[in-house]
Write an enzyme that holds these catalytic residues in place. Structure first.
Site, short mmCIF file in Angstrom:
data_model
loop_
_atom_site.label_atom_id
_atom_site.label_comp_id
_atom_site.label_asym_id
_atom_site.label_seq_id
_atom_site.Cartn_x
_atom_site.Cartn_y
_atom_site.Cartn_z
N ASP A 289 21.74 16.63 -4.47
CA ASP A 289 22.36 15.43 -5.20
C ASP A 289 22.51 15.92 -6.51
O ASP A 289 23.52 16.16 -6.68
CB ASP A 289 21.02 14.28 -5.50
CG ASP A 289 19.34 14.23 -6.34
OD1 ASP A 289 19.83 15.85 -6.20
OD2 ASP A 289 18.89 14.43 -6.74
N HIS B 270 26.44 16.12 -7.72
CA HIS B 270 26.80 15.96 -9.05
C HIS B 270 27.75 16.75 -9.83
O HIS B 270 28.40 15.97 -10.47
CB HIS B 270 25.47 15.62 -9.98
CG HIS B 270 25.57 15.79 -11.52
ND1 HIS B 270 25.61 14.41 -12.12
CD2 HIS B 270 25.72 15.95 -12.02
CE1 HIS B 270 25.35 14.28 -13.62
NE2 HIS B 270 26.26 16.01 -13.69
N GLU B 271 27.17 17.87 -9.35
CA GLU B 271 27.93 18.83 -10.00
C GLU B 271 29.78 18.88 -9.38
O GLU B 271 30.79 18.89 -10.16
CB GLU B 271 27.00 20.67 -10.20
CG GLU B 271 26.14 19.97 -10.73
CD GLU B 271 26.58 19.88 -12.94
OE1 GLU B 271 27.78 19.61 -12.79
OE2 GLU B 271 25.60 19.37 -13.09
N HIS C 167 32.40 16.02 -10.87
CA HIS C 167 33.33 16.25 -11.64
C HIS C 167 34.41 17.48 -11.69
O HIS C 167 35.09 16.76 -12.04
CB HIS C 167 32.02 17.97 -12.53
CG HIS C 167 31.37 17.08 -13.84
ND1 HIS C 167 31.41 15.89 -14.36
CD2 HIS C 167 30.02 17.22 -13.47
CE1 HIS C 167 29.57 15.39 -15.19
NE2 HIS C 167 28.86 16.35 -14.48
N GLU D 212 29.60 11.65 -16.58
CA GLU D 212 28.12 11.91 -16.33
C GLU D 212 27.80 10.85 -15.33
O GLU D 212 26.74 11.70 -14.02
CB GLU D 212 27.67 11.87 -17.50
CG GLU D 212 27.41 13.56 -18.23
CD GLU D 212 26.79 14.82 -17.16
OE1 GLU D 212 25.98 14.52 -16.50
OE2 GLU D 212 27.86 16.04 -16.62
N GLU E 261 20.71 12.63 3.94
CA GLU E 261 19.16 12.33 3.81
C GLU E 261 18.51 10.82 4.51
O GLU E 261 17.24 10.57 4.96
CB GLU E 261 18.62 12.87 2.56
CG GLU E 261 18.74 14.25 2.34
CD GLU E 261 17.95 14.66 0.87
OE1 GLU E 261 17.52 13.80 0.94
OE2 GLU E 261 18.58 15.82 0.78
N HIS F 38 25.48 13.31 -21.89
CA HIS F 38 24.10 13.28 -20.60
C HIS F 38 23.15 11.74 -21.29
O HIS F 38 22.78 10.80 -20.16
CB HIS F 38 23.08 14.43 -21.11
CG HIS F 38 23.61 15.54 -19.80
ND1 HIS F 38 24.83 16.26 -20.81
CD2 HIS F 38 24.81 15.98 -18.77
CE1 HIS F 38 25.58 17.33 -19.99
NE2 HIS F 38 24.97 16.89 -19.21
#
Length: 889
Positions: A380, A384-385, A388, A408, A423, A476
């Site tokens: 995850d 997530h990164e 971006h 974010e 998963e 964040h």
């Protein structure tokens, strides 16, 4: 009264300015067919939906331009004022994204989109919207030199990150128009290096007014978590075997170089994983250092080191992210099949770097440590990164304030969605909404997780009111307000929510959108996908549950009196004495550079103190009767840095105290005496200068290797931070000097461990005493010291020991010490933001000055217990005051 500079990394831009740029709230969350939603300050609509025009032949960009020539949009020069950025295709749906140009210069954050459906070889326009500023008229000829803009950007970032700029570089990025009012021409400057206090990577785009040299705002780039292809295997950090697409070199070795995906075109389109070889993370900001090797193995099984440093996880995870977005119709992060690169095994000055980030071109992962695996081990986090990168190549949501929290939040959402899909996670699992729950070696998931999309946070109750100096104004801290709404929708509507969110991001959102815009985008995307009324109601209710609806910001309570509403200078630091304050502020639309204003601390109209000449002013100080400040001025014969003073009653025009080419900071004033720290390029440090009336300025630190900063003046005496850094023992201490006699006393330097220079900061002379901050161990925890004004009888008010606080700011009067501490941002809550606290000058029980829930870091003590401060609680920034502390909250 002077305080130490803010030591947090540059946040990014200005909260109030962005709120002005974004315009008014959405007119409706659920637009009916053929509805036009307007945007404040421009003739171009925010959203036009439900169109049913006749199909037109031609390529999508041509058809889109033709449609925008209609009078509805107010765009006079469609061919020159709109630069196509790309076309998003989703089955028969097509969206053309344009970026606005003004006289050939890009307009920051101004994207306009045209949506259509393909019918054979023709295209039928169904809607349009975004941001296009129809009232821009600013000249695109700069007055302030680009080279000086580099210096301003580097200096401002250095001040905010707690350093002197020695480790920072500034690179030119050209001109841009900031879309406020009639437009504001700015130089874009990229500053990279190290946050001096936190030792974290720093990579920011700083925008500097191209007329006056005033820094406008900054945007953080770092988004902090025989030859041929072969299928190999790898072992993850947890011992699981996974298949890996790799590449076998001519020498027989295998590399983590994936050319088996659909994006590979024979030249580009690889997934690459590099070994940082334990080098410092700061080397990997921006371009990949030459010679950085791709992770390789002698055998087709990547085990051992490749497993330990997270290379297997990073490579496998990047492939999963690519395939996830491919199922949504996207070809890689840039949608053009561009290569996707990751670097693993970097360190923080030799220590474990337990973090990950997207820097605009690649992923960078630390190698983990005793307590944590590489963050590449959490799928995850990888999703997530890398999301971006998708956001950057679609809506380009500016990494600041609400738009940054949406950036974010979308990364939160898609990161968890990737993990859930790959998963097979049941969304009913109470841990399904956790982000990064699996990277810890020993902690359970809920203690390890970086965020929880099921935390139930709402805008009115939980929005963290940062002013811009912290976390890029809460990107964040506030992300789960938006991502939580999206995750609630996925729990109700299932995986098709991924397509809705992606369509909203790529076809509706624009760089400066706020939460209300984001809600509108998601609803509009769902309507375009022809979801039924029940599903649209489910989406609307999810946003309602998180408080995201028009006007939600007005529901946040405060307990202060407002002295000046709408602070638009991100670097505004008030000073106050007697019954007066001074502060810098720009115009509401940023069309004017920061000027110095003064007013009474009990209220009333603020008056302009600096000259009305359009120059950039900063660092104001006052003794309650006179103000002093610094100006970056165009003198006609070149740009100079000036120091000015003027009576607060404006009975005389400003008096020029100093003019030169070198940087000035830390101004203090008493009557006709002005002190300032002046950069000496010959010695590489700041000397402390004092000018008394019409007399020539005097350097108080002329000795080789002796420097002076942070002056405070009271009753004819000056106190300052004195540094001995070249000859003899290196030390930092507080000095106090009688200006009439010249007698100076060095107070004892902090008793520090060997090879440690104890830190002193923020000396404040009150009517009877000298108060300052001391960190002898240089561990970030500081005590508060107090002595007589002449330096006699020094004693600790707050001991500098293991129980001391991480002081962020301090000021004092004869009776009271006021301070704030660095926030604990590990938990996204307003109670962990900097709060203003007071105690008696001799020590005692601390009490809260205000119960406002947002950031209160920038403040000035007046007389007695009154404080003025810059407050970000209510989703806008005000200069606030209270006469007495609130006490318990």
């Amino acid at each position: 009264m002077l305080r130490p500079p803010a030591l947090l990394a540059v946040a990014a831009t200005l909260t109030t300015a962005l709120s002005l740029v974004t315009g008014g709230p959405a007119q409706a969350a659920d637009p009916p067919p053929a509805q036009v939603e307007t945007r404040t300050g421009t003739a171009a609509p925010a959203l036009v939906s439900g169109l049913a025009e006749a199909p037109r032949s031609g390529d999508p960009v041509t058809v889109a331009r033709g449609h925008l020539r209609g009078g509805r949009y107010g765009i006079k020069n469609v061919d020159t004022d709109l630069a196509p950025l790309g076309v998003v295709r989703d089955g028969a749906d097509e969206t053309v994204r344009f970026e606005q140009r003004h006289q050939g210069v890009r307009v920051f954050g101004a994207h306009y989109l045209v949506r259509m459906s393909k019918e054979g070889d023709a295209h039928k326009v169904t809607g349009a919207g975004g941001r296009f500023l129809t009232g821009l008229s600013v000249s695109t000829t700069p007055r302030f030199p680009q080279q000086l803009a580099l210096n301003v950007a580097r200096s401002r970032v250095a001040a905010e990150s707690g350093g002197d700029g020695a480790g920072l570089t500034a690179e030119p990025g050209g001109l841009t128009v900031v879309p406020v009012g009639k437009g504001l021409l700015a130089w874009q400057v990229t500053v990279r290096g190290t946050d001096a206090r936190k030792r974290l990577p720093l990579l920011a785009d700083v925008y500097v007014d191209a007329r006056t040299g005033a820094p406008l705002f900054a945007s953080n780039r770092i988004r902090t978590v025989a030859e041929g292809p072969v299928v190999t295997s790898g072992t993850t950090v947890r011992g699981r075997s996974v298949p890996l697409n790799a590449h076998q070199r001519a020498d027989g070795k295998y590399e983590l170089r994936d050319r088996a995906r659909a994006m590979w075109n024979g030249t580009t389109g690889e997934i690459l994983t590099y070994d940082g070889q334990g080098r410092d993370v700061f080397e990997f900001l921006g371009d990949l250092p030459a010679g950085t090797p791709v992770v390789d193995s002698d055998t087709p099984a990547f085990t051992g080191k490749a497993s330990e440093i997270g290379a297997v996880d990073a490579h496998w995870g990047a492939g999963q992210v690519y395939e996830y977005y491919r199922r949504l119709g996207r070809n890689g992060l840039d949608d053009e099949g561009g290569s996707m690169s990751s670097v693993v095994n970097v360190t923080d000055s030799g220590r474990p770097f337990v973090n990950a980030f997207w820097d605009g071109t690649k992923m960078v992962y630390g190698g983990g440590g005793d307590d944590a695996y590489s963050l590449a081990s959490a799928l995850d986090v990888v999703g997530h990164e890398m999301t971006h990168g998708v956001v950057e190549h679609t809506a380009g949501l500016v990494y600041f304030g609400q738009s940054g929290a949406m950036n974010e939040g979308l990364a939160d959402y898609f990161g968890n969605a990737v993990q859930a899909e790959v998963e097979g996670i049941d969304l009913a699992d109470p841990d399904a909404g956790l982000l990064g729950e699996a990277y810890c070696r020993t902690l359970p998931p809920r203690e390890c997780a970086l965020r929880d999309l099921n935390d139930g946070r709402t805008g009115p109750a939980d929005y963290v009111g940062a002013t811009g100096r912290i976390d890029s104004a809460g990107v964040h801290l506030n992300s789960t307000i938006f991502s939580g709404a999206l995750w609630d929708i996925r729990e109700k509507l299932g995986p098709r929510t991924d397509k809705i969110a992606y369509k909203a991001l790529s076809e509706y959102m624009t760089p400066l959108d706020d939460f209300t815009d984001g809600r509108r985008a998601v609803l509009a995307a769902a309507a375009r996908m022809r979801l039924g009324a029940g599903d649209l109601l489910t989406i609307a209710r999810a946003f309602d549950a998180h408080g995201i609806k028009a006007g939600w910001e007005r529901r946040i309570p405060t307990d202060h009196d407002v002295l000046l509403r709408g602070i638009t200078d991100i670097y505004a630091q008030p000073d106050a004495a007697g019954d007066r304050y001074v502060i810098t502020n720009s115009s509401a639309d940023l069309s004017a550079p920061p000027a110095v204003y003064t007013g009474r601390v009990r209220g009333g109209k603020a008056e302009l103190l600096s000259a009305p000449d359009g120059q950039y002013n900063f660092e104001p100080a006052t003794d309650g009767r006179t103000g002093a400040w610094v100006t970056y001025a165009d003198t006609g014969s070149g740009w100079k840095i000036q120091v000015w003073s003027r009576p607060l009653d404006r009975s005389r025009p400003p008096t020029l105290v100093h003019e030169g080419d070198e940087d000035v900071l830390n101004v203090a004033v008493e009557g006709d005496t002005v002190a300032y720290s002046l950069w000496d390029p010959a010695t590489g440090g700041y000397d402390l200068w004092v000018r008394r009336g019409a007399a020539a300025p005097v350097n108080l630190t002329p000795q080789e290797g002796v420097f002076g900063r942070a002056p405070s003046i009271r009753n004819g005496r000056i106190a300052y931070v004195k540094l001995y850094l070249r000859e003899g023992p290196r030390r930092m201490l507080i000095a106090t000097r009688d200006l009439a006699s010249g007698q100076e006393t060095d107070l004892p330097a902090p008793q520090s461990p060997p090879d440690v220079i104890g830190l002193t900061a923020a000396p404040v002379l009150t009517g009877s005493h000298l108060v300052w901050v001391q960190d002898a161990q240089q561990d970030g925890r500081a005590g508060i010291m107090r002595a007589r004004a002449d330096g006699g009888a020094p004693a600790a008010v707050v001991p500098d020991d293991a129980s001391a606080l991480e002081l962020m700011d301090m000021d004092a009067t004869d009776t009271t010490i006021t301070y704030s501490v660095y926030p604990d941002l590990s938990v996204p809550a307003n109670e962990n933001m900097p709060k203003i606290t007071q105690m008696p000058a001799t020590g005692g029980t601390p009490v809260r000055v205000t119960c406002n829930r947002g950031e209160q870091a920038q403040f000035a003590a007046v007389e007695g217990t009154r404080v003025v401060w810059v407050d970000g609680t209510a989703a806008h920034v005000d200069l606030a005051t209270r006469a007495r502390p609130r006490g318990g909250c």
